[in-house]
Design a protein around this motif. Structure first.
Motif, PDB file in Angstrom:
ATOM      1  N   GLN A 278      44.651 -40.519 -19.472  1.00 51.61           N
ATOM      2  CA  GLN A 278      43.329 -40.649 -18.838  1.00 51.61           C
ATOM      3  C   GLN A 278      43.249 -39.751 -17.603  1.00 51.61           C
ATOM      4  OE1 GLN A 278      42.512 -44.779 -18.022  1.00 51.61           O
ATOM      5  NE2 GLN A 278      41.947 -45.202 -20.152  1.00 51.61           N
ATOM      6  N   PHE A 279      44.320 -39.750 -16.820  1.00 48.38           N
ATOM      7  CA  PHE A 279      44.347 -38.924 -15.601  1.00 48.38           C
ATOM      8  C   PHE A 279      44.201 -37.440 -15.951  1.00 48.38           C
ATOM      9  CE2 PHE A 279      47.194 -36.390 -12.791  1.00 48.38           C
ATOM     10  CZ  PHE A 279      46.419 -36.436 -11.629  1.00 48.38           C
ATOM     11  N   LEU A 280      45.019 -36.981 -16.889  1.00 49.32           N
ATOM     12  CA  LEU A 280      45.064 -35.545 -17.173  1.00 49.32           C
ATOM     13  C   LEU A 280      43.805 -35.036 -17.886  1.00 49.32           C
ATOM     14  CD1 LEU A 280      48.819 -35.431 -18.194  1.00 49.32           C
ATOM     15  CD2 LEU A 280      47.815 -34.252 -16.230  1.00 49.32           C
ATOM     16  N   CYS A 281      43.115 -35.928 -18.605  1.00 53.78           N
ATOM     17  CA  CYS A 281      41.939 -35.499 -19.379  1.00 53.78           C
ATOM     18  C   CYS A 281      40.635 -35.722 -18.633  1.00 53.78           C
ATOM     19  CB  CYS A 281      41.901 -36.235 -20.714  1.00 53.78           C
ATOM     20  SG  CYS A 281      43.233 -35.737 -21.814  1.00 53.78           S
ATOM     21  N   SER A 282      40.691 -36.332 -17.458  1.00 55.74           N
ATOM     22  CA  SER A 282      39.454 -36.673 -16.739  1.00 55.74           C
ATOM     23  C   SER A 282      39.366 -35.892 -15.428  1.00 55.74           C
ATOM     24  CB  SER A 282      39.427 -38.172 -16.444  1.00 55.74           C
ATOM     25  OG  SER A 282      40.420 -38.484 -15.476  1.00 55.74           O
ATOM     26  N   ASP A 283      38.268 -36.135 -14.701  1.00 50.67           N
ATOM     27  CA  ASP A 283      38.088 -35.473 -13.403  1.00 50.67           C
ATOM     28  C   ASP A 283      39.058 -36.010 -12.353  1.00 50.67           C
ATOM     29  OD1 ASP A 283      36.090 -34.096 -14.615  1.00 50.67           O
ATOM     30  OD2 ASP A 283      34.456 -35.262 -13.735  1.00 50.67           O
ATOM     31  N   ALA A 284      39.804 -37.059 -12.692  1.00 47.68           N
ATOM     32  CA  ALA A 284      40.818 -37.560 -11.753  1.00 47.68           C
ATOM     33  C   ALA A 284      41.847 -36.462 -11.445  1.00 47.68           C
ATOM     34  CB  ALA A 284      41.511 -38.800 -12.321  1.00 47.68           C
ATOM     35  N   SER A 285      42.014 -35.529 -12.384  1.00 50.38           N
ATOM     36  CA  SER A 285      42.979 -34.423 -12.182  1.00 50.38           C
ATOM     37  C   SER A 285      42.248 -33.090 -11.975  1.00 50.38           C
ATOM     38  CB  SER A 285      43.931 -34.318 -13.384  1.00 50.38           C
ATOM     39  OG  SER A 285      43.198 -34.091 -14.571  1.00 50.38           O
ATOM     40  N   SER A 286      41.040 -33.153 -11.374  1.00 49.33           N
ATOM     41  CA  SER A 286      40.165 -31.970 -11.333  1.00 49.33           C
ATOM     42  C   SER A 286      40.756 -30.762 -10.604  1.00 49.33           C
ATOM     43  CB  SER A 286      38.814 -32.333 -10.709  1.00 49.33           C
ATOM     44  OG  SER A 286      39.024 -32.902  -9.431  1.00 49.33           O
ATOM     45  N   TYR A 287      41.764 -30.980  -9.740  1.00 52.44           N
ATOM     46  CA  TYR A 287      42.356 -29.823  -9.028  1.00 52.44           C
ATOM     47  C   TYR A 287      43.750 -29.498  -9.578  1.00 52.44           C
ATOM     48  CZ  TYR A 287      43.250 -26.567  -5.202  1.00 52.44           C
ATOM     49  OH  TYR A 287      43.517 -25.438  -4.488  1.00 52.44           O
ATOM     50  N   MET A 288      43.962 -29.823 -10.830  1.00 53.10           N
ATOM     51  CA  MET A 288      45.295 -29.619 -11.425  1.00 53.10           C
ATOM     52  C   MET A 288      45.154 -28.758 -12.673  1.00 53.10           C
ATOM     53  SD  MET A 288      47.814 -32.700 -12.504  1.00 53.10           S
ATOM     54  CE  MET A 288      49.243 -32.449 -13.544  1.00 53.10           C
ATOM     55  N   THR A 289      45.861 -27.659 -12.707  1.00 52.17           N
ATOM     56  CA  THR A 289      45.906 -26.860 -13.944  1.00 52.17           C
ATOM     57  C   THR A 289      47.236 -26.114 -14.018  1.00 52.17           C
ATOM     58  OG1 THR A 289      44.552 -25.510 -15.425  1.00 52.17           O
ATOM     59  CG2 THR A 289      44.814 -24.652 -13.183  1.00 52.17           C
ATOM     60  N   GLY A 290      47.699 -25.899 -15.250  1.00 52.12           N
ATOM     61  CA  GLY A 290      48.941 -25.157 -15.472  1.00 52.12           C
ATOM     62  C   GLY A 290      50.200 -25.963 -15.213  1.00 52.12           C
ATOM     63  N   GLN A 291      50.037 -27.284 -15.074  1.00 49.08           N
ATOM     64  CA  GLN A 291      51.194 -28.112 -14.720  1.00 49.08           C
ATOM     65  C   GLN A 291      51.732 -28.882 -15.918  1.00 49.08           C
ATOM     66  OE1 GLN A 291      52.500 -27.729 -11.670  1.00 49.08           O
ATOM     67  NE2 GLN A 291      50.853 -26.231 -11.465  1.00 49.08           N
ATOM     68  N   ASN A 292      52.946 -29.324 -15.755  1.00 51.34           N
ATOM     69  CA  ASN A 292      53.590 -30.142 -16.781  1.00 51.34           C
ATOM     70  C   ASN A 292      54.017 -31.452 -16.124  1.00 51.34           C
ATOM     71  OD1 ASN A 292      54.985 -31.017 -19.089  1.00 51.34           O
ATOM     72  ND2 ASN A 292      56.894 -30.136 -18.323  1.00 51.34           N
ATOM     73  N   LEU A 293      53.374 -32.533 -16.501  1.00 50.50           N
ATOM     74  CA  LEU A 293      53.700 -33.840 -15.923  1.00 50.50           C
ATOM     75  C   LEU A 293      54.856 -34.456 -16.720  1.00 50.50           C
ATOM     76  CD1 LEU A 293      52.937 -36.077 -13.895  1.00 50.50           C
ATOM     77  CD2 LEU A 293      51.374 -36.970 -15.622  1.00 50.50           C
ATOM     78  N   VAL A 294      56.011 -34.528 -16.082  1.00 45.05           N
ATOM     79  CA  VAL A 294      57.193 -35.057 -16.772  1.00 45.05           C
ATOM     80  C   VAL A 294      57.266 -36.562 -16.541  1.00 45.05           C
ATOM     81  CG1 VAL A 294      59.709 -34.907 -16.988  1.00 45.05           C
ATOM     82  CG2 VAL A 294      58.391 -32.869 -16.371  1.00 45.05           C
ATOM     83  N   MET A 295      57.213 -37.335 -17.629  1.00 42.77           N
ATOM     84  CA  MET A 295      57.295 -38.805 -17.544  1.00 42.77           C
ATOM     85  C   MET A 295      58.413 -39.244 -18.470  1.00 42.77           C
ATOM     86  SD  MET A 295      53.452 -40.345 -17.529  1.00 42.77           S
ATOM     87  CE  MET A 295      53.798 -42.072 -17.219  1.00 42.77           C
ATOM     88  N   ASP A 296      59.594 -39.358 -17.918  1.00 50.10           N
ATOM     89  CA  ASP A 296      60.768 -39.549 -18.784  1.00 50.10           C
ATOM     90  C   ASP A 296      61.768 -40.558 -18.228  1.00 50.10           C
ATOM     91  OD1 ASP A 296      61.720 -38.151 -16.651  1.00 50.10           O
ATOM     92  OD2 ASP A 296      62.694 -36.563 -17.805  1.00 50.10           O
ATOM     93  N   GLY A 297      61.270 -41.458 -17.385  1.00 52.46           N
ATOM     94  CA  GLY A 297      62.173 -42.460 -16.807  1.00 52.46           C
ATOM     95  C   GLY A 297      63.241 -41.837 -15.926  1.00 52.46           C
ATOM     96  N   GLY A 298      63.041 -40.555 -15.578  1.00 58.72           N
ATOM     97  CA  GLY A 298      63.974 -39.851 -14.702  1.00 58.72           C
ATOM     98  C   GLY A 298      65.050 -39.076 -15.447  1.00 58.72           C
ATOM     99  N   ARG A 299      64.968 -39.050 -16.790  1.00 60.51           N
ATOM    100  CA  ARG A 299      66.060 -38.431 -17.562  1.00 60.51           C
ATOM    101  C   ARG A 299      66.340 -36.987 -17.136  1.00 60.51           C
ATOM    102  NH1 ARG A 299      66.831 -37.200 -24.055  1.00 60.51           N
ATOM    103  NH2 ARG A 299      68.698 -35.951 -23.711  1.00 60.51           N
ATOM    104  N   SER A 300      65.282 -36.201 -16.937  1.00 62.31           N
ATOM    105  CA  SER A 300      65.493 -34.776 -16.638  1.00 62.31           C
ATOM    106  C   SER A 300      65.918 -34.541 -15.191  1.00 62.31           C
ATOM    107  CB  SER A 300      64.219 -33.987 -16.953  1.00 62.31           C
ATOM    108  OG  SER A 300      63.133 -34.527 -16.220  1.00 62.31           O
ATOM    109  N   VAL A 301      65.945 -35.598 -14.400  1.00 65.37           N
ATOM    110  CA  VAL A 301      66.357 -35.443 -13.004  1.00 65.37           C
ATOM    111  C   VAL A 301      67.884 -35.524 -12.892  1.00 65.37           C
ATOM    112  CG1 VAL A 301      66.097 -36.423 -10.684  1.00 65.37           C
ATOM    113  CG2 VAL A 301      64.181 -36.467 -12.267  1.00 65.37           C
ATOM    114  N   TRP A 302      68.496 -36.261 -13.829  1.00 62.69           N
ATOM    115  CA  TRP A 302      69.955 -36.394 -13.811  1.00 62.69           C
ATOM    116  C   TRP A 302      70.621 -35.140 -14.352  1.00 62.69           C
ATOM    117  CZ3 TRP A 302      71.374 -42.053 -15.533  1.00 62.69           C
ATOM    118  CH2 TRP A 302      71.860 -42.749 -14.398  1.00 62.69           C
TER     119      TRP A 302
END
Ligand SMILES: NC(=O)c1ccc[n+]([C@@H]2O[C@H](COP(=O)([O-])OP(=O)(O)OC[C@H]3O[C@@H](n4cnc5c(N)ncnc54)[C@H](O)[C@@H]3O)[C@@H](O)[C@H]2O)c1
Length: 279
Positions: A255-279
């Protein structure tokens, strides 16, 4: 000042989700419908679209859902859908490139496993790339191109934590197989497609930045779906939060990424992985 909740409101907009009959495609569709969007529910055939619609209507009875068969690998199929939708007066404001092949990692002892890089079959490489990468490019060209002409729109590419990190092949090892070349692995295609989608995201975000089309990606971690308990145990050890995702945990981000809630965001990759890629 507009209220925060109104920025998530998708009333009056039409979204199109590819591969919407699958596990996460249904969730993305439900998230968009819940925010008030009309959703064009597409998959390779009409049957998975209809089945997904029936399930979503159980939770959102008023959902405005339009089934359309689209094979994302076929220019003919995508163009036929455009003509069909235009004939019904439907234009696409939001495109979610979600369709993919996620080959299940199984093994046949005694032969070099075909998922291994050295033996990876070219027809399989071509087929998986055609769905996951070329399909996203083609749908972006057609639906995103129309958005750019009109001067507004949103594209969301569904990548993966494996678009950011390499697969940990130890996850797929089978203890009964002793020879390394017989061990199954997560295929190279998945990595290439998901990294490629993040590249496509950046390319299109800058290409269409002055045409009002925002393009982002989301990289979900693995969703728990009754996988083999040994696999789940090994995987959850790699995740700081100590668990796989619940199937509905990406809805708010969609909902965030497809709506105006993210109106100043482009070209980004939102990583939601429980922190896996941080370790
Ligand atoms: N499930 C996960 O744990 C997970 C994690 C990270 C990323 N992802 C990504 O999320 C997306 C959805 O995954 P999922 O788990 O729902 O997969 P899924 O296999 O349940 O759904 C994929 C859908 O794509 C459709 N499809 C296949 N070929 C197609 C074609 N040629 N044209 C149109 N549709 C086609 C399939 O029919 C299916 O309905 C994929 O891009 C996947 O890589 C999934």
């Amino acid at each position: 000042m507009t209220s925060l909740s109104s920025r998530y409101d998708l009333k009056g907009r039409t979204a199109l989700v590819t591969g919407a009959g699958g596990l996460l495609g249904q969730q993305h569709t439900a998230a968009l419908a819940d925010a008030g969007a009309r959703v064009v529910v597409t998959d390779i055939g009409l049957a998975p679209c209809e089945a997904a619609i029936a399930k979503i209507r159980e939770i959102i009875p008023s959902a405005n859902l339009v089934p359309v068969a689209i094979d994302v690998t076929s220019q003919e199929s995508v163009h036929a859908a455009v003509i069909d939708l235009a004939g019904r007066g439907i234009q696409i404001d939001i495109l979610v490139n979600n369709a993919a092949i996620d080959p299940k990692v199984t093994s046949t002892p005694g032969v070099m496993h075909s998922s291994r890089f050295e033996a990876f079959p070219i027809p399989q490489w071509q087929m998986e790339i055609a769905v996951g990468l070329t399909g996203a490019m083609l749908c972006s060209q057609v639906f995103g191109g129309a958005m750019a002409k009109r001067g507004n729109g949103v594209i969301l590419n569904i990548a993966s934590d494996l678009g950011v990190i390499a697969p940990d092949q130890r996850l797929y090892r089978q203890p009964t197989i002793t020879r390394n070349e017989e061990q199954p692995v997560k295929p190279v295609t998945y990595s290439v497609i998901k990294h490629g989608l993040i590249g496509l995201t950046k390319y299109l975000a800058t290409y269409w930045a002055d045409r009002g089309v925002r393009v982002n990606a989301i990289s979900p971690g693995g969703v728990f779906n009754n996988q083999d308990p040994a696999f789940v145990e090994k995987l959850t050890r790699l995740i700081p939060m100590g668990r796989m995702a619940k199937v509905d945990e990406y809805r708010a981000a969609i909902q965030f990424l497809c709506s105006d809630a993210s109106s100043y965001m482009t070209g980004q990759n939102l990583v939601m992985d429980g922190g896996r890629s941080v370790w």
